[in-house]
Design a protein around this motif. Structure first.
Motif, mmCIF file in Angstrom:
data_model
loop_
_atom_site.group_PDB
_atom_site.id
_atom_site.type_symbol
_atom_site.label_atom_id
_atom_site.label_comp_id
_atom_site.label_asym_id
_atom_site.label_seq_id
_atom_site.Cartn_x
_atom_site.Cartn_y
_atom_site.Cartn_z
ATOM 1 N N GLN A 199 -83.354 -20.189 -35.085
ATOM 2 C CA GLN A 199 -84.136 -20.704 -36.163
ATOM 3 C C GLN A 199 -85.389 -20.182 -35.954
ATOM 4 O O GLN A 199 -86.091 -19.538 -37.155
ATOM 5 N N PHE A 214 -77.565 -26.330 -39.869
ATOM 6 C CA PHE A 214 -76.448 -26.773 -39.478
ATOM 7 C C PHE A 214 -76.002 -26.082 -38.166
ATOM 8 O O PHE A 214 -76.454 -25.007 -38.144
ATOM 9 N N GLY A 215 -75.347 -26.657 -37.221
ATOM 10 C CA GLY A 215 -75.034 -25.696 -36.131
ATOM 11 C C GLY A 215 -73.560 -26.349 -35.778
ATOM 12 O O GLY A 215 -73.159 -27.746 -35.679
ATOM 13 N N SER A 220 -80.065 -23.002 -32.048
ATOM 14 C CA SER A 220 -81.378 -23.473 -32.925
ATOM 15 C C SER A 220 -82.329 -22.784 -32.776
ATOM 16 O O SER A 220 -83.418 -22.587 -33.542
ATOM 17 N N PHE A 247 -81.039 -35.654 -34.712
ATOM 18 C CA PHE A 247 -81.297 -34.378 -34.028
ATOM 19 C C PHE A 247 -82.909 -34.097 -34.172
ATOM 20 O O PHE A 247 -83.613 -34.579 -35.505
ATOM 21 N N GLY A 280 -73.092 -30.502 -36.600
ATOM 22 C CA GLY A 280 -74.327 -31.201 -36.948
ATOM 23 C C GLY A 280 -75.049 -30.487 -37.900
ATOM 24 O O GLY A 280 -75.164 -29.304 -38.061
ATOM 25 N N CYS A 281 -75.814 -31.336 -38.584
ATOM 26 C CA CYS A 281 -76.540 -30.693 -39.757
ATOM 27 C C CYS A 281 -77.539 -31.687 -40.359
ATOM 28 O O CYS A 281 -77.790 -32.826 -39.902
ATOM 29 N N PHE A 337 -84.696 -31.738 -34.814
ATOM 30 C CA PHE A 337 -85.219 -30.617 -35.851
ATOM 31 C C PHE A 337 -84.785 -30.983 -37.153
ATOM 32 O O PHE A 337 -84.920 -30.164 -38.085
ATOM 33 N N THR A 338 -84.088 -32.097 -37.702
ATOM 34 C CA THR A 338 -83.571 -32.452 -38.659
ATOM 35 C C THR A 338 -84.070 -33.731 -39.143
ATOM 36 O O THR A 338 -83.942 -34.565 -38.545
ATOM 37 N N GLN A 372 -71.735 -21.169 -30.219
ATOM 38 C CA GLN A 372 -72.281 -22.057 -31.543
ATOM 39 C C GLN A 372 -72.531 -20.868 -32.598
ATOM 40 O O GLN A 372 -72.845 -19.630 -32.289
HETATM 41 N N1 DAH Z 1 -78.378 -27.721 -31.877
HETATM 42 C C1 DAH Z 1 -77.325 -28.805 -32.068
HETATM 43 C C2 DAH Z 1 -76.713 -28.780 -31.006
HETATM 44 O O1 DAH Z 1 -76.577 -28.139 -30.227
HETATM 45 C C3 DAH Z 1 -76.485 -28.653 -33.352
HETATM 46 C C4 DAH Z 1 -77.142 -28.767 -34.759
HETATM 47 C C5 DAH Z 1 -77.261 -29.982 -35.144
HETATM 48 C C6 DAH Z 1 -77.904 -27.498 -35.299
HETATM 49 C C7 DAH Z 1 -78.173 -30.058 -36.484
HETATM 50 C C8 DAH Z 1 -78.362 -27.685 -36.270
HETATM 51 C C9 DAH Z 1 -78.477 -29.050 -36.994
HETATM 52 O O2 DAH Z 1 -79.143 -26.882 -37.246
HETATM 53 O O3 DAH Z 1 -79.316 -29.316 -38.193
HETATM 54 O O4 DAH Z 1 -75.749 -29.719 -30.569
#
Ligand code: DAH
Length: 339
Positions: free
Chosen positions: A171, A304-305, A168, A246, A280-281, A248-249, A206
């Motif tokens: 981003q 999402f990740g 992330s 999360f 995750g998203c 960031f979302t 990732q």
């Molecule tokens: N960064 C999260 C992790 O490492 C994964 C993730 C979840 C990324 C939600 C995203 C997101 O961009 O929207 O577990």
């Protein structure tokens, strides 16, 4: 003179040569125009007549034994060159053994392919990253547990430099370097301070996705993820989104796919639920947009990740995460045809 000849004669027996070069040096020393044998011949001219017969004979003997010795050494050398005993003549010349692509690379490339077809560009960022890009700009509270040393590898403290714990952080790198519309996927390695076991590792991979534009909705996110799941796991794959959190979302979700090992009927891999979590998203939190200089009243986004190891496990049923980093050729060769 007789003594000189005798001395040379004695030398002949102990001559050795391990290679052509030494052999040639010997030839020059004894038998060439300026060699020792010719020196003897010059000396021979001044030998009194009554000794000529004996000395002449001895010189001839010396010459013959020198020639014989050098021929013998030459023969030994060429025999050495033709010694094939170390070669395995039963080995086939073809096919030449090529390396295989690593399973994680195969799956990563597949993910990249699917999203490139949907119009996503590739983006990258550093693995050694500052606190801002990994945590602060991603809306992590000051006391969020992920900032703890138990979860994160610190390279330096105050200001904090860490090994990124998720992609992330890319981003933030993308948002500070480009203006919307933004549509990127960001593959990369991430690090967490975990004890290594079959189910956890201190580094893994990732792929992050980010889409920012005017009028982006959760429906767009869901459709893109459904398309991805079907491309990756087959056309009859189902998805479901569960509410999650999360920093960031907002809103955030976790996505499950119907277990592609049992087809959704239940097995040990999906813990008999028929579903497995793969990513995750959520909609990019307005705080994240603002922290990265994007006006959240005009733009919206989704992100999402996903873990590459997780997807690889699902596709190839690798039971132990450690196999991915042990470089065991027997494991890697199993993916020979998957390129
Ligand atoms: N960064 C999260 C992790 O490492 C994964 C993730 C979840 C990324 C939600 C995203 C997101 O961009 O929207 O577990």
């Amino acid at each position: 003179m007789i003594e000189k000849i005798q001395a040379l004669m004695n030398e002949v027996g102990s001559l050795t040569a391990n290679d052509e070069k030494t052999l040639e040096v010997l030839r020059i020393k004894y038998l060439s125009k300026k060699g020792l044998l010719n020196d003897l011949m010059s000396e021979f001219r001044s030998v009194p007549n009554e000794q000529k017969r004996e000395i002449g004979q001895r010189i001839n003997e010396l010459k013959t034994s020198l020639q014989d010795k050098l021929n013998e050494l030459r023969a030994n050398l060429s025999q050495q060159e033709e010694d094939y005993s170390d070669l395995d003549l039963t080995r086939t010349a073809y096919p030449i053994k090529l390396g295989t692509r690593h399973p994680l690379s195969i799956v990563k490339n597949e993910i990249i392919n699917i999203f490139s077809n949907l119009g996503f560009a590739l983006a990258d960022g550093p693995e050694v990253e500052d606190d801002w890009h990994v945590f602060s700009s991603m809306n992590f509270a000051e006391d969020h547990p992920a900032r703890d040393m138990q979860d994160t590898f610190f390279v330096e403290q105050k200001p904090d430099i860490v090994l990124r714990t998720h992609t992330s952080s890319i981003q933030a790198r993308v948002m500070e370097n480009s203006r919307p519309p933004i549509r990127v996927i960001c593959p990369g390695r991430v690090y967490r301070n975990e004890a290594i076991s079959a189910r956890a590792h201190c580094f893994f991979h990732q792929v992050e996705g980010l889409y920012i534009d005017k009028d982006v909705s959760f429906t767009d996110l869901k459709q893109v993820l459904l398309t991805f799941a079907r491309e990756m796991f087959g056309a009859d794959t189902k998805i479901r989104l569960r509410p999650s959190y999360f920093p960031f979302t907002e809103p955030s979700a976790e996505m499950d796919i119907s277990c592609n090992i049992c087809g959704g009927t239940g097995c040990s891999f999906c813990k008999h639920t028929g579903w497995v979590e793969i990513l995750g998203c959520g909609m990019v939190d307005p705080n994240v947009l603002e922290a990265n200089g994007i006006d959240s009243t005009i733009y919206k986004g989704y992100a999402f990740g996903m873990g590459v190891e997780r997807i690889t496990n699902l596709k190839y049923q690798v039971k132990d995460l450690r196999l991915f980093s042990e470089n065991d050729i027997r494991f890697l060769e199993e993916f020979e045809s998957a390129n």
